[in-house]
Design an enzyme around this catalytic site. Structure first.
Site, mmCIF file in Angstrom:
data_model
loop_
_atom_site.group_PDB
_atom_site.id
_atom_site.type_symbol
_atom_site.label_atom_id
_atom_site.label_comp_id
_atom_site.label_asym_id
_atom_site.label_seq_id
_atom_site.Cartn_x
_atom_site.Cartn_y
_atom_site.Cartn_z
ATOM 1 N N SER A 187 0.820 -1.227 0.098
ATOM 2 C CA SER A 187 -0.036 0.016 0.061
ATOM 3 C C SER A 187 0.856 1.214 0.102
ATOM 4 O O SER A 187 1.625 1.503 -1.145
ATOM 5 C CB SER A 187 -0.845 -0.021 1.173
ATOM 6 O OG SER A 187 -2.101 1.047 1.181
ATOM 7 N N ASP A 211 -10.142 -4.853 -4.116
ATOM 8 C CA ASP A 211 -9.567 -3.750 -3.272
ATOM 9 C C ASP A 211 -10.363 -2.557 -3.606
ATOM 10 O O ASP A 211 -10.205 -2.147 -4.555
ATOM 11 C CB ASP A 211 -8.243 -3.611 -3.566
ATOM 12 C CG ASP A 211 -7.323 -2.880 -2.754
ATOM 13 O OD1 ASP A 211 -7.923 -1.819 -2.066
ATOM 14 O OD2 ASP A 211 -6.043 -3.178 -2.555
ATOM 15 N N HIS A 214 -7.924 -5.564 -0.037
ATOM 16 C CA HIS A 214 -6.702 -4.774 0.146
ATOM 17 C C HIS A 214 -5.762 -5.443 1.138
ATOM 18 O O HIS A 214 -4.388 -5.011 0.943
ATOM 19 C CB HIS A 214 -6.945 -3.384 0.695
ATOM 20 C CG HIS A 214 -6.032 -2.643 0.798
ATOM 21 N ND1 HIS A 214 -5.187 -1.734 -0.465
ATOM 22 C CD2 HIS A 214 -5.367 -1.646 1.751
ATOM 23 C CE1 HIS A 214 -4.193 -1.168 -0.020
ATOM 24 N NE2 HIS A 214 -4.154 -1.048 1.403
#
Length: 256
Positions: free
Chosen positions: A105, A201, A231
């Site tokens: 991320s 996601d 995610h």
């Protein structure tokens, strides 16, 4: 769980980390895990990779950015540039030789900043739901006029399904990041890059991975889309894909 060690950076921030040294000389690249926004080094992916690296006899490093986990500072005082400086410090001070960066991320964005700064030290990069420029393209771009006005006054709170409390976004986080954007100018990544992305996601949608793939200049860049993955990207099958990507990069690295 052993207590972490600490590195004091040039900015006098105390960065908590855990490190596995290489088991033998000349073993090839080490692996560095860079976590996400408001996450820490005790997450599923970080610990899984540490166990994998230990079994492989490979050097491994995980750490907490300032204001995260066990490192010093307050999260609300931090910004992308601070966390980039933290990552650059632990990599340049604590590791030797080429490293493979695994960025999750926000860690994907931080990894790109590190790779752009010290490309000669990078043997490869694995992005897991990488989120380059998210403060501008995801946060600021989606704010209502009311939220933008609230942020101008100092901060705004955003809800997230991945946290029990709202994320508090500061004016400094948004404004400081504008000097750290990586998708607005050429981005040379002269090493193997593997991007892993779940189609389910909702925080970092697949369009971000596609944009990064199109934008980055790399001689060897692959994007893997996983149908239904979210995610977290932390199911056993997803975790295995991360180590498969690492092994793919290592197979191309001299002395691996």
């Amino acid at each position: 769980m052993p207590n972490p060690m600490f590195l004091t950076t040039a900015q006098n921030r105390h960065i908590a980390y855990h490190q596995i040294p290489p088991s033998r000389d000349g073993q090839g690249p080490g692996v560095v895990f860079l976590g996400g926004f408001k996450s820490d080094m005790e997450g599923t992916k970080a610990l899984y990779l540490e166990d994998w690296a230990r079994a492989q006899g490979r050097a491994f490093l995980r750490f907490d950015y300032s204001g995260h986990g066990q490192s010093s500072g307050r999260f609300l005082d931090g910004a992308i540039g601070d966390w980039f400086e933290d990552a650059l410090a632990v990599i340049t001070v604590l590791t030797t030789g080429p490293q493979i960066l695994v960025g999750s991320s926000m860690g994907g964005w931080i990894s790109l900043l590190v790779a752009r700064t010290i490309p000669d030290r990078i043997a490869g990069l694995v992005g897991i739901a990488a989120a380059p420029d998210f403060t501008e393209d995801s946060m600021w771009a989606s704010f209502t006029d009311a939220q933008k006005a609230e942020l101008t006054a100092g901060q705004v709170a955003l809800s997230s399904e991945y946290a029990t409390e709202p994320y508090v976004i500061t004016k400094r986080l948004i404004e400081e990041a504008r000097a750290r954007l990586v998708l607005r100018a050429p981005l040379a990544l002269p090493f193997p890059v593997r991007l892993l992305q779940g189609t389910a996601d909702t925080d970092v949608p697949p369009a971000v991975a596609l944009r990064l793939m199109e934008h980055a200049q790399s001689p060897d860049l692959h994007l893997t889309l996983v149908k239904g993955a979210d995610h977290r990207f932390s199911t056993p099958a997803c975790l295995e894909l991360i180590t498969t990507a690492l092994l793919d990069i290592l197979a191309k690295a001299p002395g691996a």
